[in-house]
Design a protein around this motif. Sequence first.
Motif, mmCIF file in Angstrom:
data_model
loop_
_atom_site.group_PDB
_atom_site.id
_atom_site.type_symbol
_atom_site.label_atom_id
_atom_site.label_comp_id
_atom_site.label_asym_id
_atom_site.label_seq_id
_atom_site.Cartn_x
_atom_site.Cartn_y
_atom_site.Cartn_z
ATOM 1 N N MET A 187 0.837 -1.194 0.000
ATOM 2 C CA MET A 187 0.000 0.000 0.000
ATOM 3 C C MET A 187 0.871 1.243 0.000
ATOM 4 O O MET A 187 0.594 2.221 -0.707
ATOM 5 N N ASN A 188 1.949 1.217 0.789
ATOM 6 C CA ASN A 188 2.850 2.361 0.839
ATOM 7 C C ASN A 188 3.524 2.598 -0.509
ATOM 8 O O ASN A 188 3.716 3.745 -0.929
ATOM 9 N N GLU A 189 3.891 1.524 -1.184
ATOM 10 C CA GLU A 189 4.483 1.667 -2.513
ATOM 11 C C GLU A 189 3.494 2.298 -3.484
ATOM 12 O O GLU A 189 3.865 3.134 -4.323
ATOM 13 N N THR A 190 2.227 1.904 -3.362
ATOM 14 C CA THR A 190 1.194 2.476 -4.229
ATOM 15 C C THR A 190 0.990 3.959 -3.941
ATOM 16 O O THR A 190 0.909 4.781 -4.866
ATOM 17 N N LEU A 191 0.922 4.318 -2.658
ATOM 18 C CA LEU A 191 0.738 5.721 -2.295
ATOM 19 C C LEU A 191 1.919 6.567 -2.763
ATOM 20 O O LEU A 191 1.742 7.679 -3.270
ATOM 21 N N GLU A 192 3.130 6.043 -2.601
ATOM 22 C CA GLU A 192 4.308 6.770 -3.050
ATOM 23 C C GLU A 192 4.299 6.921 -4.572
ATOM 24 O O GLU A 192 4.659 7.974 -5.110
ATOM 25 N N ALA A 193 3.868 5.871 -5.271
ATOM 26 C CA ALA A 193 3.797 5.938 -6.734
ATOM 27 C C ALA A 193 2.784 6.993 -7.183
ATOM 28 O O ALA A 193 3.003 7.689 -8.180
ATOM 29 N N ILE A 194 1.689 7.122 -6.445
ATOM 30 C CA ILE A 194 0.684 8.138 -6.768
ATOM 31 C C ILE A 194 1.284 9.536 -6.627
ATOM 32 O O ILE A 194 1.114 10.392 -7.506
ATOM 33 N N ALA A 195 2.001 9.775 -5.524
ATOM 34 C CA ALA A 195 2.606 11.091 -5.308
ATOM 35 C C ALA A 195 3.631 11.406 -6.398
ATOM 36 O O ALA A 195 3.666 12.524 -6.938
ATOM 37 N N ARG A 196 4.462 10.433 -6.748
ATOM 38 C CA ARG A 196 5.480 10.675 -7.777
ATOM 39 C C ARG A 196 4.846 10.895 -9.146
ATOM 40 O O ARG A 196 5.303 11.738 -9.931
ATOM 41 N N ALA A 197 3.787 10.112 -9.445
ATOM 42 C CA ALA A 197 3.115 10.273 -10.739
ATOM 43 C C ALA A 197 2.454 11.644 -10.842
ATOM 44 O O ALA A 197 2.470 12.269 -11.912
ATOM 45 N N MET A 198 1.875 12.113 -9.740
ATOM 46 C CA MET A 198 1.243 13.434 -9.739
ATOM 47 C C MET A 198 2.297 14.514 -9.972
ATOM 48 O O MET A 198 2.079 15.438 -10.770
ATOM 49 N N PHE A 199 3.441 14.406 -9.278
ATOM 50 C CA PHE A 199 4.501 15.395 -9.480
ATOM 51 C C PHE A 199 4.980 15.388 -10.930
ATOM 52 O O PHE A 199 5.151 16.455 -11.551
ATOM 53 N N LYS A 200 5.194 14.211 -11.479
ATOM 54 C CA LYS A 200 5.680 14.104 -12.864
ATOM 55 C C LYS A 200 4.681 14.718 -13.842
ATOM 56 O O LYS A 200 5.062 15.435 -14.774
ATOM 57 N N SER A 201 3.403 14.438 -13.636
ATOM 58 C CA SER A 201 2.373 14.958 -14.541
ATOM 59 C C SER A 201 2.321 16.480 -14.495
ATOM 60 O O SER A 201 2.230 17.138 -15.537
ATOM 61 N N TRP A 202 2.380 17.063 -13.294
ATOM 62 C CA TRP A 202 2.223 18.498 -13.142
ATOM 63 C C TRP A 202 3.492 19.282 -13.460
ATOM 64 O O TRP A 202 3.433 20.318 -14.119
ATOM 65 N N PHE A 203 4.657 18.762 -12.989
ATOM 66 C CA PHE A 203 5.867 19.590 -12.972
ATOM 67 C C PHE A 203 6.993 19.095 -13.871
ATOM 68 O O PHE A 203 8.037 19.749 -13.952
ATOM 69 N N VAL A 204 6.802 17.956 -14.520
ATOM 70 C CA VAL A 204 7.816 17.446 -15.444
ATOM 71 C C VAL A 204 7.247 17.353 -16.861
ATOM 72 O O VAL A 204 7.807 17.899 -17.810
ATOM 73 N N ASP A 205 6.103 16.666 -16.982
ATOM 74 C CA ASP A 205 5.473 16.520 -18.296
ATOM 75 C C ASP A 205 4.557 17.687 -18.641
ATOM 76 O O ASP A 205 4.178 17.845 -19.808
#
Length: 425
Positions: A187-205
């Motif tokens: 579950m923690n891996e999933t939550l961390e993946a969500i946070a990283r994906a959100m950052f990538k979508s907003w501030f990288v891509d």
Amino acid sequence: MAGEWQRLKVADLQREGVLLVEDGNHGEYRPRPDEFVSQGVAFIRAADMDNGRVFFDSASKINERARQRITKGIGAPGDVLLSHKGTVGKIALVPMDAPPFVCSPQTTFWRALNPKVLDRKFLYVYLRSQDFREQLATRAGETDMAPYVSLTSQRGLYVLLPPIDQQRAIAHILGTLDDKIELNHRMNETLEAIARAMFKSWFVDFDPVRAKMNGEPPASICQRLGLTPDLLALFPDLLVDSELGEIPEGWCIRSVGDLIERLPVGKKYEQKTAKPSGEVPVLDQGKSGIIGYHNDEPGVMASSDNPVVVFANHTCYMRLINFPFSAIQNVLPFVGKGGDTIWVYYATLGKQSFIEYKGHWPDFIIHKIAVPDSKLANVFSNTAHTLIKMIWNSGQEAATLENLRDVLLPKLISGELSVPVTGAP
């Protein structure tokens, strides 16, 4: 009850077809440097095992040519893995849905072959017991080299075997705790993946900005990217050229050093000065995190509401800390200037590549980053912080369960605590 239990040598169990113990290929059959690839069969080393788990995704991979040449250490679902060279004594249970893998010369698989005599989950339990660890420790010091327990020495060890119904009952009790611990980790891996994906979508891509530029209707953008109209309004509708390539209009370019405030750590500790117990944890530079404790004043104050980032100067490992701590040399803590530590953490995470035998901080702080409007950064920080707190709470629960498991394990293995066998799977 324990009087019914047998203590049998591994070599005898192997000869009787109950257990197979085998390590990875040495010498000419092991993979060559040019046979390691980005996608392939996982090559499991000691570093790929921790807390009973095997990290297949991050392990090195070998190509099919190397795999076909390998004759030993070909793993299978349900195996119990043991690290036996350099780092001796890491134990992990391979899940039943594991991808193809092979053991390196540092690791051995222990495979239960006869489930009527030896339960594979009980084998995993026993290899984590104090009885087995004491046997390993005795063998690990037999040479003048780095700690090493050869395959021959492993086959000279003993396994304690209760009747099979009691094996299954013990494995069920401890396995239930392990399953919950594993669920928390996943579950923690999933939550961390969500946070990283959100950052990538907003501030990288820059997905919201690109969607606006492409003329996609706001309602469609919000539905597709999980945004509210107010949040979407914080994103510009144009990308402009910069020294980093295209960035959203109105954003600026700043160096990492301009965005962070390095914190003093006070007294620095070493492995030999950190004690096994105490009130204040001492952090090292690796993923293991805490190497010991002391009872002096902590060097850095941190909490769940005001976390601190630590950067490992020689390994480049970064993590968020939510408790007061001290540190060894070259563990460098920092926070975001203006208090926005969460956004800065994700913006700087992975920026510095590892180079062997090098202190990385000077190179780390000169990296350039595209910095958004503070309102947008704060929205991300608040959302990610909620996820991070869930991760910390789940991790604390897992730690509590691990302590309970570790208390129960020796009592069950020694027979001090009897277990009901009726209904055990």
